[in-house]
Design an enzyme around this catalytic site. Structure first.
Site, PDB file in Angstrom:
ATOM      1  CD1 TRP A 103      53.545  14.689   9.847  1.00  0.00           C
ATOM      2  CD2 TRP A 103      55.283  14.751   8.910  1.00  0.00           C
ATOM      3  NE1 TRP A 103      53.516  15.339   9.073  1.00  0.00           N
ATOM      4  CE2 TRP A 103      54.539  14.665   8.616  1.00  0.00           C
ATOM      5  CE3 TRP A 103      56.562  14.408   9.461  1.00  0.00           C
ATOM      6  CZ2 TRP A 103      55.413  15.227   7.252  1.00  0.00           C
ATOM      7  CZ3 TRP A 103      57.555  14.714   8.299  1.00  0.00           C
ATOM      8  CH2 TRP A 103      56.156  14.987   6.489  1.00  0.00           C
ATOM      9  CG  PHE A 105      44.902  10.671   4.155  1.00  0.00           C
ATOM     10  CD1 PHE A 105      45.695   9.838   5.445  1.00  0.00           C
ATOM     11  CD2 PHE A 105      44.716  10.088   2.698  1.00  0.00           C
ATOM     12  CE1 PHE A 105      46.297   8.780   5.713  1.00  0.00           C
ATOM     13  CE2 PHE A 105      45.446   8.830   3.257  1.00  0.00           C
ATOM     14  CZ  PHE A 105      46.405   8.638   3.144  1.00  0.00           C
ATOM     15  NE  ARG A 133      45.939  12.707  -2.269  1.00  0.00           N
ATOM     16  CZ  ARG A 133      46.342  11.820  -3.521  1.00  0.00           C
ATOM     17  NH1 ARG A 133      45.712  10.541  -3.376  1.00  0.00           N
ATOM     18  NH2 ARG A 133      47.726  12.148  -4.307  1.00  0.00           N
ATOM     19  CG  ASP A 134      44.359  16.087  -0.152  1.00  0.00           C
ATOM     20  OD1 ASP A 134      44.139  15.139   1.059  1.00  0.00           O
ATOM     21  OD2 ASP A 134      44.872  16.202  -0.588  1.00  0.00           O
ATOM     22  CG  ASP A 158      48.720  18.576   3.599  1.00  0.00           C
ATOM     23  OD1 ASP A 158      50.382  18.374   3.623  1.00  0.00           O
ATOM     24  OD2 ASP A 158      47.986  17.739   2.804  1.00  0.00           O
ATOM     25  CD1 TRP A 178      53.828  15.958  -0.608  1.00  0.00           C
ATOM     26  CD2 TRP A 178      54.673  15.005   0.771  1.00  0.00           C
ATOM     27  NE1 TRP A 178      53.146  16.107   1.092  1.00  0.00           N
ATOM     28  CE2 TRP A 178      53.747  15.132   1.796  1.00  0.00           C
ATOM     29  CE3 TRP A 178      55.932  14.189   2.239  1.00  0.00           C
ATOM     30  CZ2 TRP A 178      53.236  15.287   2.860  1.00  0.00           C
ATOM     31  CZ3 TRP A 178      54.852  13.531   2.879  1.00  0.00           C
ATOM     32  CH2 TRP A 178      53.998  14.344   3.905  1.00  0.00           C
TER      33      TRP A 178
END
Length: 499
Positions: A51, A99, A162-163, A54, A300
């Site tokens: 996989w 993540f 997040r991110d 991002d 998604w």
């Protein structure tokens, strides 16, 4: 899609989703057949197996473009790629997942991991509590990262936090973290001197499109109309697990404020169906003349369901970003990098009037969906015209343009060879002619199309997944009188250059 997958996998980085699915699921490829599997992109980066989600940690350092999805790939030219490792992270206790995040080079050893240490900043996902906090790992070689024992370095007790993008702000002499509070549709700013202790600076948002969620923020500067003495800050935010919007403004090291002339309507990075979580390269060599960016070609709703066999997911071609002034205001422009031209075969060109009805494009008849095409339509005569790509076996990708409305519509309702849940979709956007011309620049790969109109002012990116015998191209027109000129090139596979 199961609700549990939606709740816990939608916000995840590519690496974490791979863990959930199981690393061995895609590991049965025959070594000799790698990079030639059905639907495998031939000039986009996809990992050998597994996989990819991002883009993370995009840096230009040591004369190389270095990219992560918590695996690592490097490139000299953003055309040919060398995958180094499928997993660079070490030292955690197994209770967390990594993540989306970013990468920095600590030139002055502010964190104490060593001068010029690589430091990855990412979201720590606690598998039991589902808490999302920010953590760091460090490395001397950029390939093996050690988990910082003092993690998390920033925790607000949220499952929707997040991110991070982290960069050095010279004006305030501090590291700045830009991170999303997803369901509140906010971007939070934090500052730090040592990458370990963070202080809240400000919040931005909600603003623009704010229906469902914000994530994967990036913040960078671009010159206006090529003037390096006049720069604006651009913040890109991925929204609703499906697309990106951008804001143009100013950043003083603490607060991001919109420019006075920023559009009152949402501004979208890509008008297509599948472009998400893009990142710009942070230039630690200080030698780049452009600001390149790459995004994840996926949405998604069906990212886990696509029929590729080596794994799931790939990244876009690299695009140089610019800011340009138009009658409606300042806009982000994206242009394919020039290095892609080295993949071109001999040019095929033609100039003619588009026939009424639907006809094969006789000037260029590729045998596979691996090509580049520039086509210019004269829009002076009112008409409905367009192109069908990926034609064959009763399927196609339709692109139609109505001169009276300026509306470009892309129809993917009957394109994919295999049925993919929620994949049959259309998208439309206004694309106004420039000097009486509609300019369309296509990059067509085995399972995707990227379309740059009017020199990159509007961009449309979408997955296609056509069959091997769906490589035809057609033109169509409601009436006669539309003149067209075209150039097209078959493109070489970048994997033929693999070591």
């Amino acid at each position: 899609m199961k609700e549990t997958i939606k709740k816990y996998l939608l916000p995840l980085s590519g690496y974490m989703l791979f863990l959930f699915y199981g690393g061995t699921a895609f590991a049965q490829n025959n070594e000799a057949a790698a990079y030639s599997e059905l639907y495998r992109p031939q000039f986009h980066f996809s990992p050998k197996k597994g996989w990819i989600g991002d883009p993370c940690g995009f840096t230009y350092y040591g004369g190389k473009y270095q990219m992560y999805w918590w695996g690592k790939v490097v490139s000299d030219d953003l055309v040919h790629y060398e995958e180094l490792k499928p997993n660079v992270m070490t030292g955690d206790d197994g209770s967390i997942g990594y993540f989306t995040g970013s990468m920095l080079i600590d030139r002055e050893n502010t964190a104490g991991f060593g001068k010029d240490a690589y430091v990855a900043a990412y979201t720590i996902f606690n598998k039991q509590s589902k808490n999302q906090s920010q953590g760091i790992s460090y490395s001397q070689d950029g390939e093996t990262f050690h988990y910082y024992k003092g993690n998390p370095v920033l925790d607000i007790g949220s499952t929707e936090f997040r991110d991070p993008t982290v960069f050095w702000h010279a004006g305030t002499k501090q590291w700045v973290m830009v991170v999303a509070k997803a369901l509140e549709k906010k971007i939070k700013f934090y500052g730090s001197k040592d990458l370990k202790s963070w202080t809240w600076l400000s919040d931005f948002g909600p603003a623009g499109a704010q229906e469902k969620a914000w994530e994967c923020p990036d913040l960078f500067q671009l010159p206006v109309n090529g003037n390096v003495k006049d720069k604006r800050w651009v913040m890109v935010v991925s929204i609703d697990w499906a697309r990106e919007q951008y804001f143009i403004g100013n950043f003083d090291g603490k607060t991001f404020t919109l420019s006075a002339d920023h559009s009152k309507e949402p501004l979208y990075v890509d008008q297509g169906l599948d472009f998400y979580a893009s990142r710009t390269f942070q230039d630690y060599d200080g030698t780049l003349k452009n600001t390149p960016s790459m995004g994840w070609i996926a949405t998604w709703d069906y990212a886990q369901l696509v029929p590729s066999t080596w794994g799931k997911g790939f990244w876009s071609i690299a695009r140089n970003l610019e800011l340009k002034t138009y009658p409606e205001g300042l806009r982000l422009v994206q242009k394919p990098i020039d290095n892609l031209k080295q993949l071109r075969g001999s040019v095929q060109s033609a100039n003619y009037e588009v026939p009424k009805g639907t006809q094969p494009l006789r000037a260029f008849q590729p045998t596979e969906n691996v090509y580049e095409m520039e086509i210019i339509f004269n829009t002076s005569k009112p008409n409905l015209f367009g192109l069908n790509l990926c034609v064959g076996e009763g399927r196609k990708l339709g692109l139609s343009y109505e001169t009276t409305t300026g509306l470009l519509t892309i129809d993917r309702t009957n394109c994919a060879e295999e049925k993919i849940e929620k994949f049959a979709r259309k998208t439309s956007a206004k694309v106004m002619p420039v000097n009486g011309q509609l300019r369309m620049h296509f990059f067509v790969d085995k399972s995707s199309v990227e379309l740059f109109t009017n020199d990159g002012k509007e961009v449309f990116t979408m997955l296609t997944y056509p069959g091997e015998h769906q490589a035809g191209i057609e033109t169509f027109a409601r009436d006669t009188g539309t003149e067209v000129s075209m150039k097209a090139w078959k493109l070489k596979s970048v994997w033929k250059y693999k070591n």
